[in-house]
Write a protein that holds these residues in place. Sequence first.
Motif, PDB file in Angstrom:
ATOM      1  N   ALA A 141       0.840  -1.198   0.000  1.00  0.00           N
ATOM      2  CA  ALA A 141       0.000   0.000   0.000  1.00  0.00           C
ATOM      3  C   ALA A 141       0.874   1.247   0.000  1.00  0.00           C
ATOM      4  O   ALA A 141       0.609   2.207  -0.729  1.00  0.00           O
ATOM      5  CB  ALA A 141      -0.940  -0.001   1.200  1.00  0.00           C
ATOM      6  N   VAL A 142       1.943   1.229   0.805  1.00  0.00           N
ATOM      7  CA  VAL A 142       2.863   2.367   0.847  1.00  0.00           C
ATOM      8  C   VAL A 142       3.579   2.512  -0.498  1.00  0.00           C
ATOM      9  O   VAL A 142       3.715   3.611  -1.027  1.00  0.00           O
ATOM     10  CB  VAL A 142       3.877   2.211   2.003  1.00  0.00           C
ATOM     11  N   ALA A 143       4.006   1.390  -1.075  1.00  0.00           N
ATOM     12  CA  ALA A 143       4.662   1.438  -2.388  1.00  0.00           C
ATOM     13  C   ALA A 143       3.705   1.942  -3.455  1.00  0.00           C
ATOM     14  O   ALA A 143       4.090   2.723  -4.335  1.00  0.00           O
ATOM     15  CB  ALA A 143       5.183   0.049  -2.756  1.00  0.00           C
ATOM     16  N   GLY A 144       2.451   1.523  -3.388  1.00  0.00           N
ATOM     17  CA  GLY A 144       1.453   2.006  -4.337  1.00  0.00           C
ATOM     18  C   GLY A 144       1.227   3.499  -4.204  1.00  0.00           C
ATOM     19  O   GLY A 144       1.100   4.218  -5.199  1.00  0.00           O
ATOM     20  N   LEU A 145       1.199   3.990  -2.968  1.00  0.00           N
ATOM     21  CA  LEU A 145       1.035   5.421  -2.724  1.00  0.00           C
ATOM     22  C   LEU A 145       2.170   6.213  -3.360  1.00  0.00           C
ATOM     23  O   LEU A 145       1.938   7.187  -4.087  1.00  0.00           O
ATOM     24  CB  LEU A 145       0.960   5.692  -1.217  1.00  0.00           C
ATOM     25  N   GLY A 146       3.399   5.791  -3.111  1.00  0.00           N
ATOM     26  CA  GLY A 146       4.555   6.484  -3.697  1.00  0.00           C
ATOM     27  C   GLY A 146       4.572   6.408  -5.208  1.00  0.00           C
ATOM     28  O   GLY A 146       4.846   7.398  -5.897  1.00  0.00           O
ATOM     29  N   THR A 147       4.265   5.242  -5.745  1.00  0.00           N
ATOM     30  CA  THR A 147       4.231   5.074  -7.200  1.00  0.00           C
ATOM     31  C   THR A 147       3.148   5.948  -7.810  1.00  0.00           C
ATOM     32  O   THR A 147       3.378   6.645  -8.802  1.00  0.00           O
ATOM     33  CB  THR A 147       3.986   3.599  -7.568  1.00  0.00           C
ATOM     34  N   GLY A 148       1.971   5.928  -7.206  1.00  0.00           N
ATOM     35  CA  GLY A 148       0.872   6.749  -7.707  1.00  0.00           C
ATOM     36  C   GLY A 148       1.193   8.229  -7.669  1.00  0.00           C
ATOM     37  O   GLY A 148       0.885   8.966  -8.609  1.00  0.00           O
ATOM     38  N   MET A 149       1.808   8.684  -6.587  1.00  0.00           N
ATOM     39  CA  MET A 149       2.171  10.109  -6.493  1.00  0.00           C
ATOM     40  C   MET A 149       3.144  10.494  -7.594  1.00  0.00           C
ATOM     41  O   MET A 149       2.989  11.528  -8.245  1.00  0.00           O
ATOM     42  CB  MET A 149       2.775  10.406  -5.121  1.00  0.00           C
ATOM     43  N   SER A 150       4.132   9.667  -7.814  1.00  0.00           N
ATOM     44  CA  SER A 150       5.141   9.945  -8.834  1.00  0.00           C
ATOM     45  C   SER A 150       4.527   9.956 -10.234  1.00  0.00           C
ATOM     46  O   SER A 150       4.759  10.876 -11.022  1.00  0.00           O
ATOM     47  CB  SER A 150       6.251   8.902  -8.734  1.00  0.00           C
ATOM     48  N   VAL A 151       3.717   8.948 -10.538  1.00  0.00           N
ATOM     49  CA  VAL A 151       3.112   8.843 -11.865  1.00  0.00           C
ATOM     50  C   VAL A 151       2.046   9.929 -12.064  1.00  0.00           C
ATOM     51  O   VAL A 151       1.953  10.530 -13.143  1.00  0.00           O
ATOM     52  CB  VAL A 151       2.539   7.432 -12.098  1.00  0.00           C
ATOM     53  N   GLY A 152       1.248  10.216 -11.028  1.00  0.00           N
ATOM     54  CA  GLY A 152       0.242  11.269 -11.129  1.00  0.00           C
ATOM     55  C   GLY A 152       0.867  12.631 -11.354  1.00  0.00           C
ATOM     56  O   GLY A 152       0.384  13.432 -12.159  1.00  0.00           O
ATOM     57  N   TRP A 153       1.943  12.904 -10.650  1.00  0.00           N
ATOM     58  CA  TRP A 153       2.683  14.165 -10.803  1.00  0.00           C
ATOM     59  C   TRP A 153       3.216  14.286 -12.223  1.00  0.00           C
ATOM     60  O   TRP A 153       3.048  15.300 -12.886  1.00  0.00           O
ATOM     61  CB  TRP A 153       3.820  14.184  -9.776  1.00  0.00           C
ATOM     62  N   TRP A 154       3.848  13.218 -12.698  1.00  0.00           N
ATOM     63  CA  TRP A 154       4.405  13.214 -14.051  1.00  0.00           C
ATOM     64  C   TRP A 154       3.308  13.397 -15.101  1.00  0.00           C
ATOM     65  O   TRP A 154       3.455  14.191 -16.031  1.00  0.00           O
ATOM     66  CB  TRP A 154       5.166  11.910 -14.286  1.00  0.00           C
TER      67      TRP A 154
END
Length: 172
Positions: A141-154
């Motif tokens: 869940a934490v990894a998904g949060l970080g991945t989502g933030m990075s991809v959403g920002w990009w």
Amino acid sequence: MQSVLSVISGTPLWVWGILVLIVYLGMTAMRPGRRSPARLSLVPGIFLAVALGTLLNSAPLADSLPLWLAGCLLGLGVGATWAMVLRIGIDRTQGLIHMPGTAFWLVTGLILFGMRYAIEVSMAVNRDLVEESLRSTLPYAVAGLGTGMSVGWWAALMMRYFRATDARPAST
């Protein structure tokens, strides 16, 4: 104190390498600068590939996938919102995005690293927690949060870049 030292010394070296990378990338993001869309795509692409590879190689995929997706969806919203309010300049003639300096990624990276590290240490110290499905999949869940933030920002930055019609740099 001895247990803290044993936890730190028992942590694999590659974990400290990730921490160094997070601090380096966060410090780099604190400096304003001009970056190409390709350069801005590199880090989210790497994080997405590593996250998906880790997720697909996880033993309890049926348990970890829903938590990873939930974290990723939340992160997509946070990252996209952050990128949409970020004051950037777009220079289409030179193919650059003028980025302000921000501590957002340093702080966020350290928080996510700390959360993931604390969960993993807790599971290593309390082996009976590993048996619980929810606790053993929380790192996803934490990894998904970080991945989502990075991809959403990009994705939000790229959308702003490719929708820009003005070829002159905007004020930052």
